[in-house]
Motif scaffolding. Structure first.
Motif, PDB file in Angstrom:
ATOM      1  N   ALA A  25       0.832  -1.198   0.000  1.00 24.60           N
ATOM      2  CA  ALA A  25       0.000   0.000   0.000  1.00 24.60           C
ATOM      3  C   ALA A  25       0.871   1.254   0.000  1.00 24.60           C
ATOM      4  O   ALA A  25       0.591   2.223  -0.722  1.00 24.60           O
ATOM      5  CB  ALA A  25      -0.935   0.000   1.217  1.00 24.60           C
ATOM      6  N   ALA A  26       1.945   1.238   0.775  1.00 28.59           N
ATOM      7  CA  ALA A  26       2.860   2.378   0.823  1.00 28.59           C
ATOM      8  C   ALA A  26       3.531   2.580  -0.530  1.00 28.59           C
ATOM      9  O   ALA A  26       3.678   3.708  -1.009  1.00 28.59           O
ATOM     10  CB  ALA A  26       3.910   2.174   1.907  1.00 28.59           C
ATOM     11  N   LYS A  27       3.908   1.487  -1.185  1.00 24.21           N
ATOM     12  CA  LYS A  27       4.558   1.579  -2.490  1.00 24.21           C
ATOM     13  C   LYS A  27       3.627   2.218  -3.509  1.00 24.21           C
ATOM     14  O   LYS A  27       4.041   3.054  -4.310  1.00 24.21           O
ATOM     15  CB  LYS A  27       5.010   0.214  -2.977  1.00 24.21           C
ATOM     16  CG  LYS A  27       5.729   0.305  -4.318  1.00 24.21           C
ATOM     17  CD  LYS A  27       6.168  -1.037  -4.822  1.00 24.21           C
ATOM     18  CE  LYS A  27       6.949  -0.969  -6.121  1.00 24.21           C
ATOM     19  NZ  LYS A  27       6.448  -0.120  -7.152  1.00 24.21           N
ATOM     20  N   ILE A  28       2.366   1.843  -3.489  1.00 24.85           N
ATOM     21  CA  ILE A  28       1.393   2.439  -4.402  1.00 24.85           C
ATOM     22  C   ILE A  28       1.320   3.946  -4.178  1.00 24.85           C
ATOM     23  O   ILE A  28       1.334   4.731  -5.131  1.00 24.85           O
ATOM     24  CB  ILE A  28       0.009   1.772  -4.224  1.00 24.85           C
ATOM     25  CG1 ILE A  28       0.062   0.336  -4.744  1.00 24.85           C
ATOM     26  CG2 ILE A  28      -1.072   2.580  -4.937  1.00 24.85           C
ATOM     27  CD1 ILE A  28      -1.163  -0.490  -4.392  1.00 24.85           C
ATOM     28  N   GLU A  29       1.268   4.364  -2.913  1.00 24.52           N
ATOM     29  CA  GLU A  29       1.211   5.797  -2.600  1.00 24.52           C
ATOM     30  C   GLU A  29       2.474   6.523  -3.072  1.00 24.52           C
ATOM     31  O   GLU A  29       2.405   7.627  -3.616  1.00 24.52           O
ATOM     32  CB  GLU A  29       1.009   6.012  -1.108  1.00 24.52           C
ATOM     33  CG  GLU A  29      -0.372   5.631  -0.632  1.00 24.52           C
ATOM     34  CD  GLU A  29      -0.578   5.977   0.836  1.00 24.52           C
ATOM     35  OE1 GLU A  29      -0.129   7.057   1.272  1.00 24.52           O
ATOM     36  OE2 GLU A  29      -1.187   5.153   1.539  1.00 24.52           O
ATOM     37  N   VAL A  30       3.630   5.911  -2.859  1.00 22.46           N
ATOM     38  CA  VAL A  30       4.892   6.521  -3.278  1.00 22.46           C
ATOM     39  C   VAL A  30       4.940   6.625  -4.803  1.00 22.46           C
ATOM     40  O   VAL A  30       5.301   7.659  -5.363  1.00 22.46           O
ATOM     41  CB  VAL A  30       6.097   5.712  -2.745  1.00 22.46           C
ATOM     42  CG1 VAL A  30       7.396   6.157  -3.402  1.00 22.46           C
ATOM     43  CG2 VAL A  30       6.187   5.848  -1.231  1.00 22.46           C
ATOM     44  N   ASP A  31       4.577   5.553  -5.500  1.00 25.41           N
ATOM     45  CA  ASP A  31       4.574   5.563  -6.961  1.00 25.41           C
ATOM     46  C   ASP A  31       3.658   6.660  -7.506  1.00 25.41           C
ATOM     47  O   ASP A  31       4.018   7.378  -8.443  1.00 25.41           O
ATOM     48  CB  ASP A  31       4.145   4.203  -7.519  1.00 25.41           C
ATOM     49  CG  ASP A  31       5.191   3.110  -7.319  1.00 25.41           C
ATOM     50  OD1 ASP A  31       6.370   3.445  -7.055  1.00 25.41           O
ATOM     51  OD2 ASP A  31       4.823   1.929  -7.428  1.00 25.41           O
ATOM     52  N   GLU A  32       2.455   6.786  -6.913  1.00 30.39           N
ATOM     53  CA  GLU A  32       1.517   7.818  -7.357  1.00 30.39           C
ATOM     54  C   GLU A  32       2.086   9.215  -7.119  1.00 30.39           C
ATOM     55  O   GLU A  32       1.958  10.103  -7.961  1.00 30.39           O
ATOM     56  CB  GLU A  32       0.175   7.659  -6.638  1.00 30.39           C
ATOM     57  CG  GLU A  32      -0.602   6.441  -7.088  1.00 30.39           C
ATOM     58  CD  GLU A  32      -1.846   6.189  -6.273  1.00 30.39           C
ATOM     59  OE1 GLU A  32      -2.085   6.889  -5.260  1.00 30.39           O
ATOM     60  OE2 GLU A  32      -2.613   5.262  -6.638  1.00 30.39           O
ATOM     61  N   ALA A  33       2.721   9.412  -5.970  1.00 31.83           N
ATOM     62  CA  ALA A  33       3.309  10.716  -5.663  1.00 31.83           C
ATOM     63  C   ALA A  33       4.410  11.055  -6.669  1.00 31.83           C
ATOM     64  O   ALA A  33       4.487  12.186  -7.164  1.00 31.83           O
ATOM     65  CB  ALA A  33       3.867  10.731  -4.237  1.00 31.83           C
ATOM     66  N   GLU A  35       4.689   9.969  -9.739  1.00 31.97           N
ATOM     67  CA  GLU A  35       4.059  10.248 -11.032  1.00 31.97           C
ATOM     68  C   GLU A  35       3.537  11.685 -11.091  1.00 31.97           C
ATOM     69  O   GLU A  35       3.517  12.296 -12.157  1.00 31.97           O
ATOM     70  CB  GLU A  35       2.930   9.263 -11.292  1.00 31.97           C
ATOM     71  CG  GLU A  35       3.408   7.869 -11.638  1.00 31.97           C
ATOM     72  CD  GLU A  35       2.284   6.882 -11.813  1.00 31.97           C
ATOM     73  OE1 GLU A  35       1.104   7.303 -11.920  1.00 31.97           O
ATOM     74  OE2 GLU A  35       2.558   5.663 -11.834  1.00 31.97           O
ATOM     75  N   GLU A  36       3.113  12.210  -9.942  1.00 30.62           N
ATOM     76  CA  GLU A  36       2.585  13.575  -9.864  1.00 30.62           C
ATOM     77  C   GLU A  36       3.691  14.598  -9.606  1.00 30.62           C
ATOM     78  O   GLU A  36       3.431  15.784  -9.472  1.00 30.62           O
ATOM     79  CB  GLU A  36       1.534  13.659  -8.754  1.00 30.62           C
ATOM     80  CG  GLU A  36       0.316  12.784  -9.026  1.00 30.62           C
ATOM     81  CD  GLU A  36      -0.626  12.699  -7.844  1.00 30.62           C
ATOM     82  OE1 GLU A  36      -0.405  13.391  -6.832  1.00 30.62           O
ATOM     83  OE2 GLU A  36      -1.588  11.907  -7.924  1.00 30.62           O
ATOM     84  N   GLY A  37       4.942  14.137  -9.508  1.00 33.18           N
ATOM     85  CA  GLY A  37       6.064  15.038  -9.299  1.00 33.18           C
ATOM     86  C   GLY A  37       6.193  15.561  -7.877  1.00 33.18           C
ATOM     87  O   GLY A  37       6.861  16.562  -7.633  1.00 33.18           O
TER      88      GLY A  37
END
Length: 54
Positions: A25-33, A35-37
């Motif tokens: 779950a943390a990895k998904i949040e980090v990846d999304e962040a 991607e948004e710069g």
């Protein structure tokens, strides 16, 4: 400036264990962040084996 420390690493590399559900779950949040710069800070106790995502 982005510096990739993995490319120049010459030590031993351990096998990667499967992430726990919380880590996933943390990895998904980090990846999304990323991607948004946005910047990301992993908070935790020193030497608590916070995962490194590659």
């Amino acid at each position: 400036m982005q510096k990739d420390r993995i490319e120049s690493y010459e030590g031993e590399i351990e096998e990667v264990e499967e992430l726990t559900e919380v880590q996933k779950a943390a990895k998904i949040e980090v990846d999304e962040a990323f991607e948004e710069g946005r910047n990301v800070l992993l908070h935790g106790v020193t030497s608590s084996e916070k995962p490194i995502f590659i």
